[in-house]
Design a protein around this motif. Structure first.
Motif, PDB file in Angstrom:
ATOM      1  N   LYS A   3       1.279  -0.252  -5.722  1.00  0.00           N
ATOM      2  CA  LYS A   3       0.083   0.503  -5.424  1.00  0.00           C
ATOM      3  C   LYS A   3      -1.047  -0.375  -4.919  1.00  0.00           C
ATOM      4  CE  LYS A   3       1.446   4.659  -6.492  1.00  0.00           C
ATOM      5  NZ  LYS A   3       1.464   5.729  -5.495  1.00  0.00           N
ATOM      6  N   ASN A   4      -0.957  -1.703  -5.148  1.00  0.00           N
ATOM      7  CA  ASN A   4      -2.052  -2.574  -4.765  1.00  0.00           C
ATOM      8  C   ASN A   4      -1.925  -3.094  -3.337  1.00  0.00           C
ATOM      9  OD1 ASN A   4       0.111  -4.186  -5.168  1.00  0.00           O
ATOM     10  ND2 ASN A   4      -0.955  -5.760  -6.366  1.00  0.00           N
ATOM     11  N   VAL A   5      -0.953  -2.586  -2.606  1.00  0.00           N
ATOM     12  CA  VAL A   5      -0.791  -2.992  -1.218  1.00  0.00           C
ATOM     13  C   VAL A   5      -1.739  -2.165  -0.367  1.00  0.00           C
ATOM     14  CG1 VAL A   5       0.781  -3.135   0.728  1.00  0.00           C
ATOM     15  CG2 VAL A   5       1.616  -3.622  -1.572  1.00  0.00           C
ATOM     16  N   GLU A   6      -2.542  -2.846   0.456  1.00  0.00           N
ATOM     17  CA  GLU A   6      -3.467  -2.135   1.307  1.00  0.00           C
ATOM     18  C   GLU A   6      -2.711  -1.358   2.368  1.00  0.00           C
ATOM     19  OE1 GLU A   6      -6.209  -4.908   2.897  1.00  0.00           O
ATOM     20  OE2 GLU A   6      -7.003  -5.523   0.944  1.00  0.00           O
ATOM     21  N   SER A   7      -3.357  -0.318   2.868  1.00  0.00           N
ATOM     22  CA  SER A   7      -2.668   0.544   3.824  1.00  0.00           C
ATOM     23  C   SER A   7      -2.296  -0.204   5.092  1.00  0.00           C
ATOM     24  CB  SER A   7      -3.554   1.747   4.190  1.00  0.00           C
ATOM     25  OG  SER A   7      -4.754   1.309   4.815  1.00  0.00           O
ATOM     26  N   ALA A  20       6.164  -0.525   9.910  1.00  0.00           N
ATOM     27  CA  ALA A  20       7.334  -0.161  10.708  1.00  0.00           C
ATOM     28  C   ALA A  20       8.130   0.938  10.011  1.00  0.00           C
ATOM     29  CB  ALA A  20       8.211  -1.395  10.942  1.00  0.00           C
ATOM     30  N   THR A  21       8.228   0.825   8.675  1.00  0.00           N
ATOM     31  CA  THR A  21       8.934   1.863   7.915  1.00  0.00           C
ATOM     32  C   THR A  21       8.144   3.159   7.915  1.00  0.00           C
ATOM     33  OG1 THR A  21       9.903   0.149   6.500  1.00  0.00           O
ATOM     34  CG2 THR A  21      10.008   2.414   5.701  1.00  0.00           C
ATOM     35  N   ARG A  22       6.824   3.073   7.736  1.00  0.00           N
ATOM     36  CA  ARG A  22       5.971   4.265   7.797  1.00  0.00           C
ATOM     37  C   ARG A  22       6.135   4.969   9.147  1.00  0.00           C
ATOM     38  NH1 ARG A  22       0.807   4.065   5.011  1.00  0.00           N
ATOM     39  NH2 ARG A  22      -0.283   4.012   7.004  1.00  0.00           N
ATOM     40  N   TYR A  23       6.184   4.184  10.201  1.00  0.00           N
ATOM     41  CA  TYR A  23       6.342   4.726  11.555  1.00  0.00           C
ATOM     42  C   TYR A  23       7.654   5.501  11.669  1.00  0.00           C
ATOM     43  CZ  TYR A  23       6.758   4.684  16.688  1.00  0.00           C
ATOM     44  OH  TYR A  23       6.906   5.041  18.013  1.00  0.00           O
ATOM     45  N   GLN A  24       8.745   4.890  11.190  1.00  0.00           N
ATOM     46  CA  GLN A  24      10.054   5.549  11.275  1.00  0.00           C
ATOM     47  C   GLN A  24      10.081   6.844  10.468  1.00  0.00           C
ATOM     48  OE1 GLN A  24      13.638   2.731  11.273  1.00  0.00           O
ATOM     49  NE2 GLN A  24      12.038   1.408  10.420  1.00  0.00           N
ATOM     50  N   ILE A  25       9.454   6.828   9.293  1.00  0.00           N
ATOM     51  CA  ILE A  25       9.450   8.036   8.452  1.00  0.00           C
ATOM     52  C   ILE A  25       8.651   9.142   9.124  1.00  0.00           C
ATOM     53  CG2 ILE A  25       8.607   8.985   6.267  1.00  0.00           C
ATOM     54  CD1 ILE A  25       9.382   6.338   4.950  1.00  0.00           C
ATOM     55  N   LEU A  26       7.508   8.804   9.698  1.00  0.00           N
ATOM     56  CA  LEU A  26       6.706   9.810  10.398  1.00  0.00           C
ATOM     57  C   LEU A  26       7.473  10.410  11.573  1.00  0.00           C
ATOM     58  CD1 LEU A  26       3.125   8.244  10.421  1.00  0.00           C
ATOM     59  CD2 LEU A  26       3.834  10.352   9.289  1.00  0.00           C
ATOM     60  N   ASP A  54       8.486   7.212  -2.193  1.00  0.00           N
ATOM     61  CA  ASP A  54       7.269   6.418  -2.392  1.00  0.00           C
ATOM     62  C   ASP A  54       6.420   6.387  -1.128  1.00  0.00           C
ATOM     63  OD1 ASP A  54       8.049   5.908  -4.974  1.00  0.00           O
ATOM     64  OD2 ASP A  54       8.928   3.943  -4.520  1.00  0.00           O
ATOM     65  N   TYR A  55       7.073   6.192   0.003  1.00  0.00           N
ATOM     66  CA  TYR A  55       6.329   6.152   1.260  1.00  0.00           C
ATOM     67  C   TYR A  55       5.701   7.505   1.567  1.00  0.00           C
ATOM     68  CZ  TYR A  55       7.644   1.487   2.948  1.00  0.00           C
ATOM     69  OH  TYR A  55       7.758   0.129   3.123  1.00  0.00           O
ATOM     70  N   LEU A  56       6.414   8.582   1.282  1.00  0.00           N
ATOM     71  CA  LEU A  56       5.872   9.915   1.528  1.00  0.00           C
ATOM     72  C   LEU A  56       4.626  10.157   0.681  1.00  0.00           C
ATOM     73  CD1 LEU A  56       9.064  12.147   1.846  1.00  0.00           C
ATOM     74  CD2 LEU A  56       7.301  11.801   3.576  1.00  0.00           C
ATOM     75  N   ARG A  57       4.673   9.723  -0.568  1.00  0.00           N
ATOM     76  CA  ARG A  57       3.514   9.879  -1.443  1.00  0.00           C
ATOM     77  C   ARG A  57       2.305   9.148  -0.859  1.00  0.00           C
ATOM     78  NH1 ARG A  57       5.360   7.449  -5.521  1.00  0.00           N
ATOM     79  NH2 ARG A  57       6.624   9.232  -6.218  1.00  0.00           N
ATOM     80  N   ASP A  58       2.557   7.952  -0.343  1.00  0.00           N
ATOM     81  CA  ASP A  58       1.480   7.163   0.260  1.00  0.00           C
ATOM     82  C   ASP A  58       0.959   7.821   1.537  1.00  0.00           C
ATOM     83  OD1 ASP A  58      -0.033   4.524   0.660  1.00  0.00           O
ATOM     84  OD2 ASP A  58       1.165   4.635   2.493  1.00  0.00           O
ATOM     85  N   LEU A  59       1.867   8.357   2.359  1.00  0.00           N
ATOM     86  CA  LEU A  59       1.462   8.996   3.611  1.00  0.00           C
ATOM     87  C   LEU A  59       0.647  10.259   3.357  1.00  0.00           C
ATOM     88  CD1 LEU A  59       4.779   8.501   5.634  1.00  0.00           C
ATOM     89  CD2 LEU A  59       2.562   7.469   6.167  1.00  0.00           C
ATOM     90  N   VAL A  60       0.972  10.971   2.297  1.00  0.00           N
ATOM     91  CA  VAL A  60       0.181  12.150   1.921  1.00  0.00           C
ATOM     92  C   VAL A  60      -1.218  11.714   1.490  1.00  0.00           C
ATOM     93  CG1 VAL A  60      -0.043  14.010   0.240  1.00  0.00           C
ATOM     94  CG2 VAL A  60       2.179  13.574   1.329  1.00  0.00           C
ATOM     95  N   GLU A  61      -1.286  10.643   0.668  1.00  0.00           N
ATOM     96  CA  GLU A  61      -2.579  10.138   0.209  1.00  0.00           C
ATOM     97  C   GLU A  61      -3.433   9.643   1.366  1.00  0.00           C
ATOM     98  OE1 GLU A  61      -1.731   7.126  -2.641  1.00  0.00           O
ATOM     99  OE2 GLU A  61      -0.981   8.524  -4.171  1.00  0.00           O
ATOM    100  N   GLN A  62      -2.800   9.070   2.377  1.00  0.00           N
ATOM    101  CA  GLN A  62      -3.524   8.562   3.545  1.00  0.00           C
ATOM    102  C   GLN A  62      -3.938   9.661   4.506  1.00  0.00           C
ATOM    103  OE1 GLN A  62      -4.525   5.378   4.043  1.00  0.00           O
ATOM    104  NE2 GLN A  62      -3.730   4.935   2.005  1.00  0.00           N
ATOM    105  N   GLY A  63      -3.445  10.870   4.298  1.00  0.00           N
ATOM    106  CA  GLY A  63      -3.790  11.985   5.172  1.00  0.00           C
ATOM    107  C   GLY A  63      -2.960  12.067   6.425  1.00  0.00           C
ATOM    108  N   TYR A  64      -1.842  11.332   6.475  1.00  0.00           N
ATOM    109  CA  TYR A  64      -0.979  11.360   7.650  1.00  0.00           C
ATOM    110  C   TYR A  64       0.099  12.443   7.557  1.00  0.00           C
ATOM    111  CZ  TYR A  64      -2.900   6.838   9.110  1.00  0.00           C
ATOM    112  OH  TYR A  64      -3.727   5.827   9.522  1.00  0.00           O
ATOM    113  N   VAL A  65       0.337  12.919   6.333  1.00  0.00           N
ATOM    114  CA  VAL A  65       1.359  13.935   6.095  1.00  0.00           C
ATOM    115  C   VAL A  65       0.803  14.976   5.131  1.00  0.00           C
ATOM    116  CG1 VAL A  65       3.631  14.400   5.068  1.00  0.00           C
ATOM    117  CG2 VAL A  65       3.329  12.404   6.548  1.00  0.00           C
ATOM    118  N   THR A  66       1.113  16.219   5.388  1.00  0.00           N
ATOM    119  CA  THR A  66       0.762  17.303   4.480  1.00  0.00           C
ATOM    120  C   THR A  66       2.027  17.821   3.814  1.00  0.00           C
ATOM    121  OG1 THR A  66      -1.125  17.989   5.827  1.00  0.00           O
ATOM    122  CG2 THR A  66      -0.262  19.601   4.282  1.00  0.00           C
TER     123      THR A  66
END
Length: 271
Positions: A3-7, A20-26, A54-66
């Motif tokens: 959780k302490n990793v910056e976006s 790169a992983t966030r990009y592929q998931i999106l 885990d990545y999906l949870r982060d992407l939702v928190e960042q507002g990139y995924v609903t």
């Protein structure tokens, strides 16, 4: 995912494995939304289903995924904008690699005279104006194959060492008068046939020259773009017989002189 990793949104997918992983998931979500299986995404990009969660949870928190419920996700406008920005950078990187990196790697094409495997050392020779490659680095000129090839197929080669040894070709120019000065009828057909038998290729430049070749049932190998074609054939070791009308002959001779190609002009006028 800690959780302490910056976006790290300002870090490109080329610099951050996480992005790169966030990009592929999106991309996977955008292709499959709204019904999205975390396991399918995991299988597609080669990570675990838990990592995708885990990545999906982060992407939702960042507002990139609903998230609309279990197994239902959608990329937001912010997520699309981020995808576009990263895609533009990837496209620019690919353009750079294609034009400035790969483009600087000398790759020639040869005809395989034996079966050749990618990465295999080959020996190079020139025959009939065509570069030939044979398995094994036993010749004076060697290279490394960058493609597979069977006998007779084209093969890419690079990492050259040594010099391909072959003799430059010679160009014999037959001067054919323009029609007002006799044209093709002023050419001795027997002498023309004799010259044809001692050359690898025949080229005709000009209508009168073509008529002279037709008179002896000769089908020229080269009829168009003769200036550059004749020069290239000679530099690859082929002897060329060039039938040229007197109005275009000077341009051919000048080009051959500039390229240091040996030539002679012969007179085959009807006696």
């Amino acid at each position: 995912m800690p959780k302490n990793v910056e976006s790290g949104d300002d870090t490109s997918v080329l610099q951050s494995k996480r992005n790169a992983t966030r990009y592929q998931i999106l991309v996977q979500i955008a292709e499959r939304q709204p019904a999205v299986s975390q396991q399918e995404i995991a299988d597609a990009i080669g990570v675990t289903a838990q990592a995708v969660s885990d990545y999906l949870r982060d992407l939702v928190e960042q507002g990139y995924v609903t998230k609309h419920g279990r197994g239902r996700y959608e990329v937001t406008k912010e997520g699309v904008d981020w995808l576009i920005s990263q895609t533009d950078e990837l496209r620019e990187f690919v353009r750079h690699v294609s034009q400035n990196v790969i483009g600087q790697v000398d790759i020639e094409t040869a005809i395989a005279t034996t079966d050749i495997s990618e990465g295999e050392p080959v020996s190079l020779t020139m025959r009939d104006g065509v570069l030939r490659a044979m398995s094994g680095a036993t010749g004076n000129a060697t290279a490394v194959a960058v493609t597979d090839a069977c006998v007779g197929q084209d093969v890419g080669v690079t990492s050259f060492d040594g010099v391909v040894e072959y003799d430059m070709g010679m160009v014999t120019i037959v001067s054919v008068p323009q029609v007002q000065n006799g044209g093709s009828s002023a050419v001795d057909p027997d002498r023309l046939v004799e010259l044809t038998n001692t050359h690898d290729l025949v080229a005709a430049a000009g209508t009168e020259a073509l008529a002279a070749s037709d008179a002896v049932d000769l089908d020229p190998d080269i009829r168009f773009g003769t200036v550059s074609a004749v020069q290239e054939a000679a530099t690859k070791g082929l002897d060329v017989l060039l039938l040229a009308t007197t109005d275009v002959l000077p341009s051919h001779a000048e080009n051959l002189r500039e390229q240091n190609v040996s030539y002679e002009v012969v007179d085959v006028a009807e006696s």
